[in-house]
Design a protein around this motif. Structure first.
Motif, PDB file in Angstrom:
ATOM      1  N   MET A  73     -22.809  18.015 -11.291  1.00 23.39           N
ATOM      2  CA  MET A  73     -24.242  17.863 -11.599  1.00 23.39           C
ATOM      3  C   MET A  73     -24.476  16.536 -12.315  1.00 23.39           C
ATOM      4  N   LEU A  74     -23.565  16.224 -13.231  1.00 27.16           N
ATOM      5  CA  LEU A  74     -23.688  14.947 -13.942  1.00 27.16           C
ATOM      6  C   LEU A  74     -23.460  13.782 -12.969  1.00 27.16           C
ATOM      7  N   ALA A  75     -22.518  13.945 -12.061  1.00 21.73           N
ATOM      8  CA  ALA A  75     -22.249  12.912 -11.055  1.00 21.73           C
ATOM      9  C   ALA A  75     -23.512  12.639 -10.233  1.00 21.73           C
ATOM     10  N   LYS A  76     -24.216  13.713  -9.886  1.00 21.96           N
ATOM     11  CA  LYS A  76     -25.447  13.567  -9.092  1.00 21.96           C
ATOM     12  C   LYS A  76     -26.510  12.802  -9.887  1.00 21.96           C
ATOM     13  N   LYS A  77     -26.589  13.087 -11.173  1.00 27.14           N
ATOM     14  CA  LYS A  77     -27.566  12.384 -12.023  1.00 27.14           C
ATOM     15  C   LYS A  77     -27.243  10.892 -12.078  1.00 27.14           C
ATOM     16  N   ILE A  78     -25.948  10.577 -12.134  1.00 26.76           N
ATOM     17  CA  ILE A  78     -25.541   9.164 -12.189  1.00 26.76           C
ATOM     18  C   ILE A  78     -25.875   8.486 -10.856  1.00 26.76           C
ATOM     19  N   ALA A  79     -25.587   9.176  -9.750  1.00 26.60           N
ATOM     20  CA  ALA A  79     -25.906   8.629  -8.427  1.00 26.60           C
ATOM     21  C   ALA A  79     -27.417   8.410  -8.301  1.00 26.60           C
ATOM     22  N   ASP A  80     -28.197   9.387  -8.753  1.00 26.32           N
ATOM     23  CA  ASP A  80     -29.667   9.258  -8.705  1.00 26.32           C
ATOM     24  C   ASP A  80     -30.126   8.047  -9.501  1.00 26.32           C
ATOM     25  N   ASN A  81     -29.548   7.880 -10.679  1.00 25.95           N
ATOM     26  CA  ASN A  81     -29.918   6.755 -11.529  1.00 25.95           C
ATOM     27  C   ASN A  81     -29.608   5.415 -10.857  1.00 25.95           C
ATOM     28  N   LEU A  82     -28.545   5.399 -10.077  1.00 25.70           N
ATOM     29  CA  LEU A  82     -28.170   4.165  -9.371  1.00 25.70           C
ATOM     30  C   LEU A  82     -28.942   4.028  -8.058  1.00 25.70           C
ATOM     31  N   GLY A  83     -29.618   5.103  -7.662  1.00 24.10           N
ATOM     32  CA  GLY A  83     -30.382   5.095  -6.415  1.00 24.10           C
ATOM     33  C   GLY A  83     -29.502   5.156  -5.181  1.00 24.10           C
ATOM     34  N   VAL A  84     -28.373   5.860  -5.274  1.00 26.43           N
ATOM     35  CA  VAL A  84     -27.447   5.948  -4.144  1.00 26.43           C
ATOM     36  C   VAL A  84     -27.051   7.405  -3.881  1.00 26.43           C
ATOM     37  N   LYS A  85     -26.368   7.615  -2.751  1.00 25.76           N
ATOM     38  CA  LYS A  85     -25.871   8.958  -2.424  1.00 25.76           C
ATOM     39  C   LYS A  85     -24.597   9.226  -3.220  1.00 25.76           C
ATOM     40  N   LEU A  86     -24.257  10.517  -3.321  1.00 21.72           N
ATOM     41  CA  LEU A  86     -23.021  10.886  -4.016  1.00 21.72           C
ATOM     42  C   LEU A  86     -22.008  11.400  -3.018  1.00 21.72           C
ATOM     43  N   LYS A  87     -20.777  10.860  -3.115  1.00 21.03           N
ATOM     44  CA  LYS A  87     -19.687  11.387  -2.298  1.00 21.03           C
ATOM     45  C   LYS A  87     -18.587  11.869  -3.238  1.00 21.03           C
ATOM     46  N   ILE A  88     -18.139  13.111  -3.028  1.00 23.02           N
ATOM     47  CA  ILE A  88     -17.096  13.651  -3.896  1.00 23.02           C
ATOM     48  C   ILE A  88     -15.769  13.664  -3.149  1.00 23.02           C
ATOM     49  N   VAL A  89     -14.753  13.112  -3.791  1.00 17.43           N
ATOM     50  CA  VAL A  89     -13.407  13.121  -3.216  1.00 17.43           C
ATOM     51  C   VAL A  89     -12.557  14.083  -4.044  1.00 17.43           C
ATOM     52  N   ASN A  90     -12.038  15.107  -3.374  1.00 11.33           N
ATOM     53  CA  ASN A  90     -11.270  16.126  -4.086  1.00 11.33           C
ATOM     54  C   ASN A  90      -9.768  15.910  -3.910  1.00 11.33           C
TER      55      ASN A  90
END
Ligand code: ARG
Length: 275
Positions: A73-90
């Motif tokens: 959720m925090l990662a998504k907030k950071i991506a939103d702030n940067l104006g980009v999509k979020l990709k998660i690598v597990n």
């Protein structure tokens, strides 16, 4: 003043002015390209190890597997702030720091604490959660392990390369420490009785007890959590100062507005819903 002397003075003034301008230019651009780079590729890539509910865990929603949790959720907030999509690598936890160093991911968000040893290799954001360690045991053994000496000759699990592994090594020298790359394999072995306990952070242990109340409990034995193993932060490459500043801004804002606490609750509820 002689003409040649005059020229010299003007020349020196000129050089000084140019040097000044160049320096000023540098200082105003002292921020590196880390943010622009992410914005150009339109994607923030975050590395995690999804074996750590409620921080990060997999769920199946509408037939597709997703990685969710507080960190995500925090990662998504950071991506939103940067104006980009979020990709998660597990990936497995032990390889996360090298993934970051080798530019495979932009950030690591994996319930990772900022130990002095890790700080030699990567930088960390501000903290967004505080932890301490406990011993997760089988429900029916809840009262069997009240002291460190009650753990002598017992098999105790800890995830590889974590602070839990160091705690096991330093505080339980008489136990048989069993380490694995994945935390979920250790907790499964605990449920099956192959291990007597698993060292985990309280937030994780609470989640296990809440989700599987008939399987797990927290023992009374006290473990010490070193000072540098208490703060969970986002890991960033040392060179990526601008990105780190951005992450810190997002964290500060979410902390102030009380959003961080809400996100943590939401992550716990998600885990209960999709277990
Ligand atoms: N907080 C501990 C550490 O930083 C354990 C983190 C484990 N994270 C995970 N996603 N399995 O060493």
């Amino acid at each position: 003043m002689k003409k040649s002397m005059f020229k010299k003075v003007i020349g020196i003034i000129g050089i000084t002015m140019v040097a000044g301008l160049v320096l000023a230019g540098c200082s105003s651009k002292s921020s590196d390209k880390s943010v622009t780079k992410i914005q150009n590729k339109k994607t923030l890539v975050v590395g995690t190890s999804a074996d750590y509910a409620p921080f990060e865990f997999p769920i199946v929603k509408n037939g597709s597997k997703q990685i969710v949790g507080y960190d995500m959720m925090l990662a998504k907030k950071i991506a939103d702030n940067l104006g980009v999509k979020l990709k998660i690598v597990n990936t497995e936890f032990p390889s996360l720091i090298s993934e970051l160093k080798n530019n495979k991911v932009d950030l690591v968000m994996a319930g990772m604490v900022s130990t002095a040893q890790r700080k030699k290799v990567v930088a960390f954001s501000k903290s967004y959660y505080t932890v301490y360690n406990v011993m997760l045991v089988q429900k029916d053994k809840a009262n069997d392990f009240n002291t460190i000496s009650s753990l002598a000759n017992k098999s105790i699990g800890a995830q590889q390369t974590t602070t839990q592994e160091s705690i096991g090594k330093s505080q339980l020298p008489k136990s048989n420490l069993v380490t694995e790359a994945s935390l979920t394999s250790l907790t499964t072995e605990l449920a099956n009785g192959k291990l007597s306990g698993v060292i985990v952070e309280k937030a994780i242990a609470d989640n296990y007890v809440k989700t599987y109340p008939d399987k797990y409990a927290i023992a009374k034995v006290k473990l010490t959590t070193p000072k540098d193993a208490r703060q969970i932060n986002v890991a960033v490459r040392k060179s990526d100062k601008a990105l780190k500043n951005r992450v810190n801004k997002v964290i500060t804002k979410l902390k102030k507005s009380g959003q961080l606490d809400k996100m943590f609750k939401k992550a716990e509820d998600l885990q209960a819903k999709y277990k």
